[in-house]
Design a protein around this motif. Structure first.
Motif, PDB file in Angstrom:
ATOM      1  N   GLU A  33       3.509   9.205   6.945  1.00 13.60           N
ATOM      2  CA  GLU A  33       2.057   9.308   7.049  1.00 13.60           C
ATOM      3  C   GLU A  33       1.515  10.370   6.096  1.00 13.60           C
ATOM      4  O   GLU A  33       0.456  10.191   5.475  1.00 13.60           O
ATOM      5  CB  GLU A  33       1.663   9.651   8.492  1.00 13.60           C
ATOM      6  N   LEU A  34       2.243  11.459   5.949  1.00 13.00           N
ATOM      7  CA  LEU A  34       1.830  12.523   5.023  1.00 13.00           C
ATOM      8  C   LEU A  34       1.729  11.990   3.600  1.00 13.00           C
ATOM      9  O   LEU A  34       0.747  12.252   2.891  1.00 13.00           O
ATOM     10  CB  LEU A  34       2.835  13.678   5.099  1.00 13.00           C
ATOM     11  N   TYR A  35       2.732  11.207   3.187  1.00 13.40           N
ATOM     12  CA  TYR A  35       2.716  10.681   1.820  1.00 13.40           C
ATOM     13  C   TYR A  35       1.691   9.565   1.658  1.00 13.40           C
ATOM     14  O   TYR A  35       1.101   9.411   0.577  1.00 13.40           O
ATOM     15  CB  TYR A  35       4.121  10.221   1.418  1.00 13.40           C
ATOM     16  N   LEU A  36       1.462   8.776   2.692  1.00  8.60           N
ATOM     17  CA  LEU A  36       0.409   7.765   2.620  1.00  8.60           C
ATOM     18  C   LEU A  36      -0.954   8.424   2.442  1.00  8.60           C
ATOM     19  O   LEU A  36      -1.783   7.967   1.641  1.00  8.60           O
ATOM     20  CB  LEU A  36       0.423   6.901   3.882  1.00  8.60           C
ATOM     21  N   ASP A  37      -1.195   9.501   3.179  1.00  5.22           N
ATOM     22  CA  ASP A  37      -2.463  10.231   3.040  1.00  5.22           C
ATOM     23  C   ASP A  37      -2.592  10.835   1.648  1.00  5.22           C
ATOM     24  O   ASP A  37      -3.676  10.795   1.038  1.00  5.22           O
ATOM     25  CB  ASP A  37      -2.559  11.342   4.103  1.00  5.22           C
ATOM     26  N   ARG A  38      -1.510  11.393   1.160  1.00  3.50           N
ATOM     27  CA  ARG A  38      -1.525  11.995  -0.174  1.00  3.50           C
ATOM     28  C   ARG A  38      -1.794  10.927  -1.237  1.00  3.50           C
ATOM     29  O   ARG A  38      -2.575  11.154  -2.171  1.00  3.50           O
ATOM     30  CB  ARG A  38      -0.182  12.688  -0.439  1.00  3.50           C
ATOM     31  N   PHE A  39      -1.170   9.767  -1.089  1.00  2.36           N
ATOM     32  CA  PHE A  39      -1.419   8.678  -2.032  1.00  2.36           C
ATOM     33  C   PHE A  39      -2.889   8.264  -2.000  1.00  2.36           C
ATOM     34  O   PHE A  39      -3.508   8.057  -3.056  1.00  2.36           O
ATOM     35  CB  PHE A  39      -0.529   7.479  -1.694  1.00  2.36           C
ATOM     36  N   ASP A  40      -3.437   8.123  -0.810  1.00  2.00           N
ATOM     37  CA  ASP A  40      -4.840   7.712  -0.685  1.00  2.00           C
ATOM     38  C   ASP A  40      -5.779   8.683  -1.393  1.00  2.00           C
ATOM     39  O   ASP A  40      -6.758   8.262  -2.020  1.00  2.00           O
ATOM     40  CB  ASP A  40      -5.230   7.591   0.794  1.00  2.00           C
ATOM     41  N   ARG A  41      -5.488   9.970  -1.307  1.00  2.00           N
ATOM     42  CA  ARG A  41      -6.365  10.965  -1.949  1.00  2.00           C
ATOM     43  C   ARG A  41      -6.324  10.812  -3.472  1.00  2.00           C
ATOM     44  O   ARG A  41      -7.368  10.861  -4.134  1.00  2.00           O
ATOM     45  CB  ARG A  41      -5.957  12.382  -1.533  1.00  2.00           C
ATOM     46  N   PHE A  42      -5.135  10.648  -4.027  1.00  2.00           N
ATOM     47  CA  PHE A  42      -5.041  10.464  -5.473  1.00  2.00           C
ATOM     48  C   PHE A  42      -5.616   9.115  -5.895  1.00  2.00           C
ATOM     49  O   PHE A  42      -6.216   8.995  -6.971  1.00  2.00           O
ATOM     50  CB  PHE A  42      -3.590  10.596  -5.937  1.00  2.00           C
ATOM     51  N   GLU A  43      -5.457   8.114  -5.055  1.00  2.00           N
ATOM     52  CA  GLU A  43      -6.000   6.791  -5.374  1.00  2.00           C
ATOM     53  C   GLU A  43      -7.522   6.830  -5.459  1.00  2.00           C
ATOM     54  O   GLU A  43      -8.130   6.187  -6.328  1.00  2.00           O
ATOM     55  CB  GLU A  43      -5.540   5.769  -4.329  1.00  2.00           C
ATOM     56  N   ARG A  44      -8.151   7.605  -4.575  1.00  2.00           N
ATOM     57  CA  ARG A  44      -9.615   7.711  -4.599  1.00  2.00           C
ATOM     58  C   ARG A  44     -10.111   8.409  -5.864  1.00  2.00           C
ATOM     59  O   ARG A  44     -11.256   8.208  -6.286  1.00  2.00           O
ATOM     60  CB  ARG A  44     -10.103   8.461  -3.354  1.00  2.00           C
ATOM     61  N   ALA A  45      -9.260   9.221  -6.482  1.00  2.00           N
ATOM     62  CA  ALA A  45      -9.661   9.954  -7.688  1.00  2.00           C
ATOM     63  C   ALA A  45      -9.358   9.182  -8.971  1.00  2.00           C
ATOM     64  O   ALA A  45      -9.707   9.653 -10.065  1.00  2.00           O
ATOM     65  CB  ALA A  45      -8.948  11.305  -7.726  1.00  2.00           C
ATOM     66  N   ALA A  46      -8.730   8.022  -8.846  1.00  2.00           N
ATOM     67  CA  ALA A  46      -8.250   7.297 -10.027  1.00  2.00           C
ATOM     68  C   ALA A  46      -9.250   6.259 -10.518  1.00  2.00           C
ATOM     69  O   ALA A  46     -10.117   5.785  -9.782  1.00  2.00           O
ATOM     70  CB  ALA A  46      -6.917   6.618  -9.703  1.00  2.00           C
ATOM     71  N   LEU A  47      -9.102   5.913 -11.808  1.00  2.00           N
ATOM     72  CA  LEU A  47      -9.848   4.819 -12.419  1.00  2.00           C
ATOM     73  C   LEU A  47      -9.015   3.546 -12.321  1.00  2.00           C
ATOM     74  O   LEU A  47      -7.804   3.571 -12.553  1.00  2.00           O
ATOM     75  CB  LEU A  47     -10.136   5.114 -13.889  1.00  2.00           C
ATOM     76  N   PHE A  48      -9.666   2.429 -12.022  1.00  2.00           N
ATOM     77  CA  PHE A  48      -8.973   1.150 -11.905  1.00  2.00           C
ATOM     78  C   PHE A  48      -9.678   0.083 -12.734  1.00  2.00           C
ATOM     79  O   PHE A  48     -10.785   0.291 -13.230  1.00  2.00           O
ATOM     80  CB  PHE A  48      -8.910   0.708 -10.432  1.00  2.00           C
ATOM     81  N   GLY A  49      -9.045  -1.052 -12.856  1.00  2.00           N
ATOM     82  CA  GLY A  49      -9.669  -2.190 -13.508  1.00  2.00           C
ATOM     83  C   GLY A  49     -10.013  -1.932 -14.960  1.00  2.00           C
ATOM     84  O   GLY A  49      -9.241  -1.342 -15.718  1.00  2.00           O
ATOM     85  N   ASP A  50     -11.199  -2.381 -15.357  1.00  2.00           N
ATOM     86  CA  ASP A  50     -11.619  -2.253 -16.751  1.00  2.00           C
ATOM     87  C   ASP A  50     -11.700  -0.797 -17.196  1.00  2.00           C
ATOM     88  O   ASP A  50     -11.391  -0.483 -18.358  1.00  2.00           O
ATOM     89  CB  ASP A  50     -12.974  -2.932 -16.948  1.00  2.00           C
ATOM     90  N   ALA A  51     -12.106   0.111 -16.280  1.00  2.00           N
ATOM     91  CA  ALA A  51     -12.203   1.529 -16.645  1.00  2.00           C
ATOM     92  C   ALA A  51     -10.827   2.097 -16.984  1.00  2.00           C
ATOM     93  O   ALA A  51     -10.669   2.849 -17.951  1.00  2.00           O
ATOM     94  CB  ALA A  51     -12.844   2.323 -15.506  1.00  2.00           C
ATOM     95  N   MET A  52      -9.818   1.717 -16.203  1.00  2.00           N
ATOM     96  CA  MET A  52      -8.454   2.169 -16.490  1.00  2.00           C
ATOM     97  C   MET A  52      -7.954   1.581 -17.796  1.00  2.00           C
ATOM     98  O   MET A  52      -7.380   2.275 -18.640  1.00  2.00           O
ATOM     99  CB  MET A  52      -7.514   1.774 -15.341  1.00  2.00           C
ATOM    100  N   ARG A  53      -8.199   0.275 -17.984  1.00  2.00           N
ATOM    101  CA  ARG A  53      -7.720  -0.390 -19.192  1.00  2.00           C
ATOM    102  C   ARG A  53      -8.418   0.153 -20.445  1.00  2.00           C
ATOM    103  O   ARG A  53      -7.801   0.258 -21.515  1.00  2.00           O
ATOM    104  CB  ARG A  53      -7.912  -1.900 -19.067  1.00  2.00           C
ATOM    105  N   GLU A  54      -9.678   0.533 -20.316  1.00  2.00           N
ATOM    106  CA  GLU A  54     -10.380   1.119 -21.452  1.00  2.00           C
ATOM    107  C   GLU A  54      -9.755   2.462 -21.837  1.00  2.00           C
ATOM    108  O   GLU A  54      -9.531   2.744 -23.025  1.00  2.00           O
ATOM    109  CB  GLU A  54     -11.865   1.309 -21.123  1.00  2.00           C
ATOM    110  N   MET A  55      -9.457   3.294 -20.849  1.00  2.00           N
ATOM    111  CA  MET A  55      -8.831   4.591 -21.136  1.00  2.00           C
ATOM    112  C   MET A  55      -7.449   4.391 -21.760  1.00  2.00           C
ATOM    113  O   MET A  55      -7.141   4.990 -22.793  1.00  2.00           O
ATOM    114  CB  MET A  55      -8.701   5.426 -19.853  1.00  2.00           C
TER     115      MET A  55
END
Length: 302
Positions: free
Chosen positions: A263-285
């Motif tokens: 659960e600790l690592y799932l929570d940690r993953f969720d926090r970093f996931e919320r800060a990440a760029l996805f989709g076209d924004a990620m592909r552009e970078m």
């Protein structure tokens, strides 16, 4: 005396009986528990070992108590036997408490890095959702052969073992194309810029990452260096569903199935996931950085 469990119309009842007995009377004897479960299932040791991606001799040493299995070993064996999920978790947890959770990389060198890749592949085969946070390199299933070689070349492997391990990791990548599985990866921008290869090879690696991000079951995010986060990125980790976590540290690989740890690592993953760029924004970078590598390669002196 325990009734003889045969492969008949009610194998699940036999398995449940053995598990119940094991919990009450053989706590700490994981090997004998696994042996009884296998016999109750009616499966041959060679077949179980093959499905668990380990040698028959290793399974024999585990069953006879000559070596202590890791939690991952136990999970793979139970899956190969066909033990129901509701009872598998308790046995894996017992193994986790009794086994050494950190396995030094030197031990993998001794037993064979390519065999470790096969072990991970067996776990991935039974995983519906894989989550990876990686602040140091491209996730393994997304790596080009050149990138795999660069990563593994620091492990002190012989050329033969290195080639076997690269091949084993490339084989693992086929799982990305199974639509029933989901892959959620979060990496940091520094991973895209870290020069492990020549500019051209890095450009090819980023191009592969961009291509894989278009698969419907693969979600790849990048945390920009400019993003403010409440915690710094540290060790990379992989979460298999909500049952198993593997954490990589410089000298070892740590495995845990403790629910609070997962659960600790799932929570940690969720926090970093919320800060990440996805989709076209990620592909552009990633595309901008890839093009920088291409331009650098083109301008390099002959």
């Amino acid at each position: 005396m325990a009734p003889t469990a045969r492969c008949g119309p009610e194998p699940r009842r036999a398995l449940r009986w053995v598990v119940g007995a094991a919990r009450k009377h053989v706590r700490g004897k994981i090997g004998s528990t696994l042996r009884e479960l296998r016999k109750a299932s009616g499966k041959e040791a060679k077949a179980v070992a093959r499905s668990a991606a380990m040698s028959a001799s290793k399974l024999s040493r585990i069953e006879t108590g000559k070596i202590a299995p890791t939690a991952m070993d136990v999970d793979r064996i139970l899956t190969a036997i066909g033990v129901p999920d509701e009872v598998r978790a308790g046995i894996v947890e017992t193994a986790r408490r009794e086994a050494t959770e950190a396995t030094a990389w030197r031990l993998y060198r001794r037993s064979g890095f390519h065999l470790h890749q096969d072990a991970i592949r067996a776990v991935e085969a039974e995983t519906a959702v894989q989550r990876i946070f990686q602040p140091s390199c491209i996730p393994g299933l997304c790596q080009t052969p050149e990138y795999v070689r660069a990563i593994l070349s620091t492990k002190g492997l012989t050329e033969q073992v290195l080639s076997q391990t690269i091949g084993a990791r490339i084989q693992r990548q086929a799982v990305l194309f199974e639509p029933s599985k989901s892959f959620r990866y979060v990496i940091t921008e520094s991973v895209l810029r870290w020069r492990l290869l020549s500019p051209l090879a890095m450009a090819v690696q980023l191009d592969r990452l961009i291509t894989l991000s278009r698969l419907p079951n693969v979600r790849i995010g990048v945390v920009p260096l400019s993003t403010h986060t409440a915690e710094p990125p540290s060790s990379s980790f992989v979460v298999f569903d909500n049952r198993l976590v593997i954490v990589e540290i410089p000298h070892a690989e740590v495995t845990t199935s403790e629910p609070r740890d997962v659960e600790l690592y799932l929570d940690r993953f969720d926090r970093f996931e919320r800060a990440a760029l996805f989709g076209d924004a990620m592909r552009e970078m990633a595309g901008r950085i890839r093009d920088e590598f291409f331009r650098e390669q083109e301008s390099a002196p002959e």
